[in-house]
Design an enzyme around this catalytic site. Structure first.
Site, PDB file in Angstrom:
ATOM      1  N   ARG A   2      11.613  -6.414   4.717  1.00  0.00           N
ATOM      2  CA  ARG A   2      11.672  -4.828   5.083  1.00  0.00           C
ATOM      3  C   ARG A   2      12.281  -4.531   6.435  1.00  0.00           C
ATOM      4  O   ARG A   2      12.908  -3.672   6.329  1.00  0.00           O
ATOM      5  CB  ARG A   2      10.037  -4.461   5.091  1.00  0.00           C
ATOM      6  CG  ARG A   2       9.864  -2.841   5.160  1.00  0.00           C
ATOM      7  CD  ARG A   2       8.278  -2.655   4.797  1.00  0.00           C
ATOM      8  NE  ARG A   2       7.622  -2.855   5.921  1.00  0.00           N
ATOM      9  CZ  ARG A   2       6.245  -2.743   6.253  1.00  0.00           C
ATOM     10  NH1 ARG A   2       5.667  -1.938   5.352  1.00  0.00           N
ATOM     11  NH2 ARG A   2       5.625  -3.057   7.411  1.00  0.00           N
ATOM     12  N   LYS A  43       0.770  -1.332  -0.002  1.00  0.00           N
ATOM     13  CA  LYS A  43       0.105   0.025   0.076  1.00  0.00           C
ATOM     14  C   LYS A  43       0.720   1.198   0.021  1.00  0.00           C
ATOM     15  O   LYS A  43       0.654   2.324  -0.636  1.00  0.00           O
ATOM     16  CB  LYS A  43      -0.982   0.003   1.271  1.00  0.00           C
ATOM     17  CG  LYS A  43      -1.950  -1.128   1.280  1.00  0.00           C
ATOM     18  CD  LYS A  43      -2.950  -0.696   2.377  1.00  0.00           C
ATOM     19  CE  LYS A  43      -2.256  -0.698   3.807  1.00  0.00           C
ATOM     20  NZ  LYS A  43      -1.909  -1.972   4.379  1.00  0.00           N
TER      21      LYS A  43
HETATM   22  P1  AMP Z   1       1.157   0.805   8.909  1.00  0.00           P
HETATM   23  O1  AMP Z   1       2.288   1.529   8.412  1.00  0.00           O
HETATM   24  O2  AMP Z   1      -0.080   1.027   7.997  1.00  0.00           O
HETATM   25  O3  AMP Z   1       1.508  -0.660   8.725  1.00  0.00           O
HETATM   26  O4  AMP Z   1       0.721   0.910  10.435  1.00  0.00           O
HETATM   27  C1  AMP Z   1       1.624   0.809  11.469  1.00  0.00           C
HETATM   28  C2  AMP Z   1       0.882   0.663  12.486  1.00  0.00           C
HETATM   29  O5  AMP Z   1       0.273   1.847  12.847  1.00  0.00           O
HETATM   30  C3  AMP Z   1      -0.222  -0.124  12.795  1.00  0.00           C
HETATM   31  O6  AMP Z   1       0.248  -1.627  13.198  1.00  0.00           O
HETATM   32  C4  AMP Z   1      -1.043   0.407  13.724  1.00  0.00           C
HETATM   33  O7  AMP Z   1      -0.469   0.332  15.094  1.00  0.00           O
HETATM   34  C5  AMP Z   1      -0.954   1.947  13.683  1.00  0.00           C
HETATM   35  N1  AMP Z   1      -2.023   2.322  12.439  1.00  0.00           N
HETATM   36  C6  AMP Z   1      -1.897   2.691  11.394  1.00  0.00           C
HETATM   37  N2  AMP Z   1      -3.194   3.165  10.895  1.00  0.00           N
HETATM   38  C7  AMP Z   1      -4.081   2.894  11.852  1.00  0.00           C
HETATM   39  C8  AMP Z   1      -5.415   2.920  11.721  1.00  0.00           C
HETATM   40  N3  AMP Z   1      -6.297   3.539  10.698  1.00  0.00           N
HETATM   41  N4  AMP Z   1      -6.185   2.675  13.071  1.00  0.00           N
HETATM   42  C9  AMP Z   1      -5.461   2.312  13.967  1.00  0.00           C
HETATM   43  N5  AMP Z   1      -4.073   2.120  14.001  1.00  0.00           N
HETATM   44  C10 AMP Z   1      -3.474   2.384  12.817  1.00  0.00           C
END
Ligand code: AMP
Length: 184
Positions: free
Chosen positions: A127, A13
């Site tokens: 990663r 993403k």
């Molecule tokens: P990502 O970079 O999208 O993999 O997000 C990393 C971490 O950020 C996730 O494992 C969650 O702990 C937190 N996070 C990101 N987006 C959200 C969201 N929309 N709702 C809740 N936690 C989020």
């Protein structure tokens, strides 16, 4: 134009959202990046979010709504944006609808990137982010299945969802996404 880039952790993403934002000339909002920046800067939201991000759990909806609202109020979001990693719960999807209705905007498309679990795990292990250990990856995938995957049905019913095959080179996948976004 508001586009949601949807999919499990590790489907690509972030990479694809950046490319799509550049191609369409609109902003990119990654809630994961926003949380990591807030944590690094030790802001109030960062301090609230840290333990959840470290464990691979979802940050509470109330905190997430705050970071999204702040980001979307910024001027470079007025032309629209690619949402990457938001919404992740039914409550966040409802909050997004409210934010967009107040701004007289609507969701143009939800692109659901599909990648098999085995590929996801090997991509994330390669990663090597801090929350990319085997245990935390497994937790994030479980959380995705329980909390986030039901949104596929939600957006499908609203006629907004398009599935895109996330396996292939970065360019192959970005071309598929662009086509999906440009199809009415
Ligand atoms: P990502 O970079 O999208 O993999 O997000 C990393 C971490 O950020 C996730 O494992 C969650 O702990 C937190 N996070 C990101 N987006 C959200 C969201 N929309 N709702 C809740 N936690 C989020």
């Amino acid at each position: 134009m508001i586009i949601i880039l949807f999919g499990a952790p590790g489907v690509g993403k972030g990479t694809q959202a950046q490319i799509l934002a550049r191609n369409l000339g609109i902003a990119h909002l990654s809630t994961g990046d926003a949380f990591r920046t807030a944590i690094a800067n030790k802001t109030e939201i960062g301090l609230l979010a840290q333990s959840y991000v470290d464990a691979g759990d979802l940050v509470p909806d109330s905190v997430t709504a705050k970071i999204v609202q702040e980001a979307m109020a910024a001027s470079d979001f007025q032309n629209g944006c690619i949402l990457d990693g938001f919404p992740r719960t039914q409550q966040q999807a409802a909050a997004l609808d409210e934010i967009l209705a107040a701004a007289h905007k609507h969701i143009h498309k939800v692109v659901n990137l599909e990648v098999d679990n085995e590929t996801i795990v090997s991509r994330l292990m390669a990663r090597g982010r801090q929350d990319d250990t085997k245990e935390i990856i497994q937790n994030r995938l479980n959380v995705y299945q329980q909390e986030t995957a039901p949104l596929v049905e939600h957006y499908l019913h609203r006629g907004l969802l398009t599935n895109v095959n996330g396996i292939g080179t970065v360019e192959e996948v970005s071309n598929r996404i662009l086509k999906a976004v440009q199809t009415a």
